[in-house]
Design a protein around this motif. Structure first.
Motif, PDB file in Angstrom:
ATOM      1  N   TYR A 152       0.833  -1.211   0.000  1.00 25.92           N
ATOM      2  CA  TYR A 152       0.000   0.000   0.000  1.00 25.92           C
ATOM      3  C   TYR A 152       0.869   1.264   0.000  1.00 25.92           C
ATOM      4  O   TYR A 152       0.710   2.137  -0.853  1.00 25.92           O
ATOM      5  CB  TYR A 152      -0.929  -0.028   1.219  1.00 25.92           C
ATOM      6  N   ILE A 153       1.819   1.365   0.927  1.00 23.56           N
ATOM      7  CA  ILE A 153       2.609   2.614   0.968  1.00 23.56           C
ATOM      8  C   ILE A 153       3.531   2.739  -0.245  1.00 23.56           C
ATOM      9  O   ILE A 153       3.889   3.843  -0.638  1.00 23.56           O
ATOM     10  CB  ILE A 153       3.395   2.825   2.314  1.00 23.56           C
ATOM     11  N   SER A 154       3.873   1.609  -0.863  1.00 26.80           N
ATOM     12  CA  SER A 154       4.730   1.662  -2.061  1.00 26.80           C
ATOM     13  C   SER A 154       4.028   2.344  -3.235  1.00 26.80           C
ATOM     14  O   SER A 154       4.670   2.693  -4.223  1.00 26.80           O
ATOM     15  CB  SER A 154       5.161   0.256  -2.487  1.00 26.80           C
ATOM     16  N   GLN A 155       2.718   2.545  -3.142  1.00 23.06           N
ATOM     17  CA  GLN A 155       2.013   3.302  -4.184  1.00 23.06           C
ATOM     18  C   GLN A 155       2.574   4.719  -4.269  1.00 23.06           C
ATOM     19  O   GLN A 155       2.425   5.394  -5.284  1.00 23.06           O
ATOM     20  CB  GLN A 155       0.506   3.359  -3.881  1.00 23.06           C
ATOM     21  N   LEU A 156       3.202   5.176  -3.185  1.00 21.11           N
ATOM     22  CA  LEU A 156       3.752   6.531  -3.182  1.00 21.11           C
ATOM     23  C   LEU A 156       5.221   6.562  -3.613  1.00 21.11           C
ATOM     24  O   LEU A 156       5.857   7.608  -3.573  1.00 21.11           O
ATOM     25  CB  LEU A 156       3.585   7.163  -1.794  1.00 21.11           C
ATOM     26  N   TYR A 157       5.752   5.393  -3.982  1.00 18.93           N
ATOM     27  CA  TYR A 157       7.151   5.327  -4.408  1.00 18.93           C
ATOM     28  C   TYR A 157       7.278   5.962  -5.789  1.00 18.93           C
ATOM     29  O   TYR A 157       6.614   5.550  -6.740  1.00 18.93           O
ATOM     30  CB  TYR A 157       7.605   3.859  -4.444  1.00 18.93           C
ATOM     31  N   LYS A 158       8.147   6.976  -5.888  1.00 14.25           N
ATOM     32  CA  LYS A 158       8.314   7.639  -7.192  1.00 14.25           C
ATOM     33  C   LYS A 158       9.417   6.923  -7.991  1.00 14.25           C
ATOM     34  O   LYS A 158      10.330   6.341  -7.397  1.00 14.25           O
ATOM     35  CB  LYS A 158       8.744   9.093  -6.981  1.00 14.25           C
TER      36      LYS A 158
END
Ligand SMILES: Cc1ncc(COP(=O)(O)O)c(C=O)c1O
Length: 368
Positions: free
Chosen positions: A251-257
């Motif tokens: 889930y938080i990896s969705q914010l990985y650029k």
């Protein structure tokens, strides 16, 4: 369309709220005298030699983009932790602070709540407010900054999404005994995620200290937060990581650029993980110096708290800013931590015997 003025600024972002980091040594003029920077909990021994070798090797490749993803660091972390931990449990980030920001963006928003325990690392509050979150403070308890588990559990509402815990805690040096942490974590409802900041974990030697690992292995909603800035001596590289259940990491990896980790930081972190000798030397030095500093501080008229980190919190009789400035004149940079919720207190980083001696000598001068 509405007539009249529409406010384009989000009210919670349109306020002055910045993290005031410690000064850099270059900002201080000592008139040629040596200066000991004991104000930012850095590693006075320098950086992991293995990390430095990796940096030297990869500096030749800087015309090429870094890896698109953190795959290599995730694999190295899975290897480092061993056991049941896999690449899916980790996310590499450009520093522990960035990991915090990503987690807060992922879970907080207007109307949602976060619980902190002051004194604490100030960015928890700052980043949460900048995301529109409401911050509830359940202060640590006197006299030794214990976690107020009952009040924290009582403060949880349907809107609570995050709880920030730090062990060892900056700036107090206190830690959360496993029994207290168990009581909190097993007492929380499923909609609350615990962010367990353990960036100083290498220094902790209390028998009932724990990292986030056992809870994450059990599948609890816990995120361990870590950094290469501290014991590995890579503060200038900006590299850290979060670890949690595969569901939360996904889930938080969705914010990985794309290309989020620069090549040098990525390679340095992987090499640092293999540098056990450097960590052992660092920890040994800090534990030895801590014992020396306690012995010397006990002889002086200054209140201080025992610490599980590589720093010590003190409360001088004089004004904190005056204390900082006087210590600076003695060639030692320390950090007033009123901004971390500890008014009147000052934090000093534990370094080597030279820095310990300089600090105690300065203290003797200014305390008379
Ligand atoms: C408790 C705590 N968490 C996180 C950080 C962030 O470290 P960095 O952003 O350098 O990785 C710090 C740095 O001082 C800290 O003290």
């Amino acid at each position: 369309m509405t007539k009249g003025k529409i406010n384009i600024f989000k009210p919670y972002l349109d306020v002055e709220l910045q993290y005031k980091g410690g000064k850099s040594a270059s900002e201080i003029d000592t008139g040629g005298k040596p200066l000991y920077k004991l104000s930012s909990n850095e590693n006075i021994l320098g950086s992991s030699p293995k990390a430095l070798a990796a940096i030297r090797e990869h500096v030749k490749t800087l015309n090429i983009y870094p890896a698109n993803k953190d795959t290599e660091l995730r694999a190295a972390l899975a290897d480092f932790y061993g056991g049941d931990m896999t690449s899916e449990h980790f996310m590499g980030t450009p520093s522990g602070s960035e990991a915090l920001e990503i987690i807060i963006r992922a879970f907080l928003g207007e109307e949602l709540e976060v619980i902190v325990s002051n004194p604490a690392f100030m960015p928890y509050i700052m980043f949460s407010k900048k995301q529109g979150g409401k911050v509830i403070d359940i202060p640590l308890l006197a006299p030794d900054y214990a976690l107020n588990v009952d009040e924290m559990l009582a403060a949880v509402t349907d809107k609570t999404r995050l709880i920030f815990l730090t062990s060892p805690n900056n700036p107090t040096g206190s830690y959360i005994p496993k029994a207290d942490l168990d009581r909190l974590i097993y007492g929380l409802p499923d909609h609350v995620v615990v962010v367990y900041d353990e960036v100083y974990f290498q220094y902790a030697d209390a028998p009932d200290f724990t990292t986030a690992l056992p809870y994450i292995k059990e599948g609890k909603n816990v995120i361990g937060l870590n950094s290469f800035s501290k014991a590995y001596g890579l503060a200038g590289m900006r590299i850290g990581y979060a670890y949690s259940t595969p569901r939360i990491i996904k889930y938080i990896s969705q914010l990985y650029k794309p290309f989020l980790l620069n090549t040098l930081a990525h390679k340095a972190a992987i090499a640092a993980l293999g540098d056990t000798a450097f960590i052992e030397k660092t920890v040994k030095t800090v534990l030895r110096e801590k014992a020396y500093l306690y012995k010397e501080l006990d002889k002086l008229p200054i209140k201080y708290w025992k610490s599980q980190g590589n720093f010590i919190l003190m409360k001088p009789e004089m004004n904190d800013l005056e204390f900082e400035s006087k210590m600076q004149s003695e060639g030692v940079m320390v950090r007033p931590v009123a901004g971390f919720g500890a008014p009147g207190c000052v934090r000093v980083t534990i370094g080597n015997r030279k820095s310990s001696k300089a600090f105690i000598a300065g203290l003797k001068v200014i305390l008379g």
